[in-house]
Design a protein around this motif. Sequence first.
Motif, PDB file in Angstrom:
ATOM      1  N   TYR A 163      -1.954   8.858 -10.968  1.00 33.47           N
ATOM      2  CA  TYR A 163      -1.752   9.039  -9.464  1.00 33.47           C
ATOM      3  C   TYR A 163      -3.045   8.485  -8.716  1.00 33.47           C
ATOM      4  O   TYR A 163      -3.338   8.127  -7.865  1.00 33.47           O
ATOM      5  N   SER A 164      -4.504   8.900  -9.499  1.00 33.26           N
ATOM      6  CA  SER A 164      -5.620   8.608  -8.852  1.00 33.26           C
ATOM      7  C   SER A 164      -6.403   7.568  -9.129  1.00 33.26           C
ATOM      8  O   SER A 164      -6.939   6.756  -8.455  1.00 33.26           O
ATOM      9  N   LEU A 165      -6.731   7.248 -10.564  1.00 35.05           N
ATOM     10  CA  LEU A 165      -7.741   6.180 -10.938  1.00 35.05           C
ATOM     11  C   LEU A 165      -7.178   4.846 -10.694  1.00 35.05           C
ATOM     12  O   LEU A 165      -7.923   3.988 -10.810  1.00 35.05           O
ATOM     13  N   ARG A 166      -5.845   4.778 -10.414  1.00 33.77           N
ATOM     14  CA  ARG A 166      -5.372   3.372 -10.077  1.00 33.77           C
ATOM     15  C   ARG A 166      -5.370   3.055  -8.629  1.00 33.77           C
ATOM     16  O   ARG A 166      -4.646   2.098  -8.174  1.00 33.77           O
ATOM     17  N   ASN A 167      -5.817   4.253  -7.988  1.00 32.03           N
ATOM     18  CA  ASN A 167      -5.821   4.043  -6.376  1.00 32.03           C
ATOM     19  C   ASN A 167      -7.100   3.112  -6.052  1.00 32.03           C
ATOM     20  O   ASN A 167      -8.047   3.464  -6.407  1.00 32.03           O
ATOM     21  N   ARG A 168      -6.754   2.331  -5.288  1.00 32.55           N
ATOM     22  CA  ARG A 168      -7.896   1.280  -4.821  1.00 32.55           C
ATOM     23  C   ARG A 168      -9.076   2.064  -4.170  1.00 32.55           C
ATOM     24  O   ARG A 168     -10.277   1.943  -4.418  1.00 32.55           O
ATOM     25  N   LYS A 209       0.837  -1.223   0.040  1.00 33.20           N
ATOM     26  CA  LYS A 209      -0.059   0.033   0.025  1.00 33.20           C
ATOM     27  C   LYS A 209       0.969   1.163  -0.069  1.00 33.20           C
ATOM     28  O   LYS A 209       0.668   2.268  -0.853  1.00 33.20           O
ATOM     29  N   ALA A 210       1.730   1.279   0.840  1.00 29.04           N
ATOM     30  CA  ALA A 210       2.903   2.504   0.899  1.00 29.04           C
ATOM     31  C   ALA A 210       3.605   2.586  -0.146  1.00 29.04           C
ATOM     32  O   ALA A 210       3.726   3.849  -0.987  1.00 29.04           O
ATOM     33  N   PHE A 211       4.037   1.449  -1.017  1.00 27.53           N
ATOM     34  CA  PHE A 211       4.955   1.501  -2.131  1.00 27.53           C
ATOM     35  C   PHE A 211       4.052   1.964  -3.346  1.00 27.53           C
ATOM     36  O   PHE A 211       4.385   2.759  -4.139  1.00 27.53           O
ATOM     37  N   SER A 212       2.542   1.617  -3.464  1.00 29.98           N
ATOM     38  CA  SER A 212       1.968   1.770  -4.394  1.00 29.98           C
ATOM     39  C   SER A 212       1.464   3.246  -4.623  1.00 29.98           C
ATOM     40  O   SER A 212       1.497   3.926  -5.609  1.00 29.98           O
ATOM     41  N   THR A 213       1.221   4.016  -3.317  1.00 28.40           N
ATOM     42  CA  THR A 213       0.853   5.524  -3.319  1.00 28.40           C
ATOM     43  C   THR A 213       2.090   6.153  -3.597  1.00 28.40           C
ATOM     44  O   THR A 213       2.071   7.030  -4.504  1.00 28.40           O
ATOM     45  N   CYS A 214       3.099   5.934  -2.877  1.00 29.63           N
ATOM     46  CA  CYS A 214       4.397   6.404  -3.140  1.00 29.63           C
ATOM     47  C   CYS A 214       4.861   6.459  -4.469  1.00 29.63           C
ATOM     48  O   CYS A 214       5.542   7.416  -5.297  1.00 29.63           O
TER      49      CYS A 214
END
Length: 310
Positions: free
Chosen positions: A289-294, A235-240
Amino acid sequence: MGGNQTSVTEFLLVGFPLSPRMQLLLFGLFSVFYAFTLLGNGVILGLISLDSKLHTPMYFFLSQLATVDIAYACNTVPQMLVNLLSPAQPISFAGCLTQTFLFLTFGHTECLLLVVMSYDRYVAVCLPLRYSTIMSWRVCITLAVTSWTLGFLLALVHMVLLLPLPFCGPQNVNHFLCELLAVLKLACADTHLNEVVIVAVGTFVLVGPVSAIVVSYGHILRAVQKIQSAEGRWKAFSTCSSHLCVVGLFYVPPIIMYVGPQHGDPQEQKKYLLLFHSLFNPMLNPLVYSLRNREVNAALRRRLEKVRPS
């Protein structure tokens, strides 16, 4: 300056020398990109404002980024489309300088917002127990307002130095928009001070923020390695990683244009870099940044379920 010189009242944006068929093709293509930019960033703004689960500092700053991207695209792309349809259509002197000012304002603001967003991720990953205290809504609003205010003031510095310059011809701006350096080349006076200020401001809003982001992510990387659960690390890696991708796409072109060394035909290189920067960046940011965010995808599904007829 000679007394017989006349002031320029309008400029002609040269853009790219293309055939009429290619101009028409690009007009259609760029119109689609522009529509996707407004749609993608508009969806992000709508989701963040309507879904209470996205009322967090991270998504607050993301809404600010989406707002800047919409404003940035609206300032640059419509004039580009006009030039593709009517290459001989001039832009007024006041309209050109207004576009320059807004282009600089939104560009500087996005530079600073990306630094703020990296700080938010640093606090979330490295200081999770103190996150809600450090990133209070008062702090978030202060950081956002400061970014917008500094962006406006830095652009104003350039305009204060640009407006007194005499423009007595030629009228052709070798660009597809009223970019600052391209406009300065048409001034009938010494522009050395303007160029020094451009490098100084560029260093402040480009090199400085990139350095701060690199330091922040150095700390984040060390903190992520200490996370025990695989899901937490992911989760941290995905966002960053999404944020780092946006940072790379945004900062590299302007650093090359305004701070880096020049090679070959710099003006043509700058035009293509700025085309990518002003057309593709605002469109890609929601996707990267956004649309691939869960959480954003979950919010989108909830919205669609509410509007879907039962």
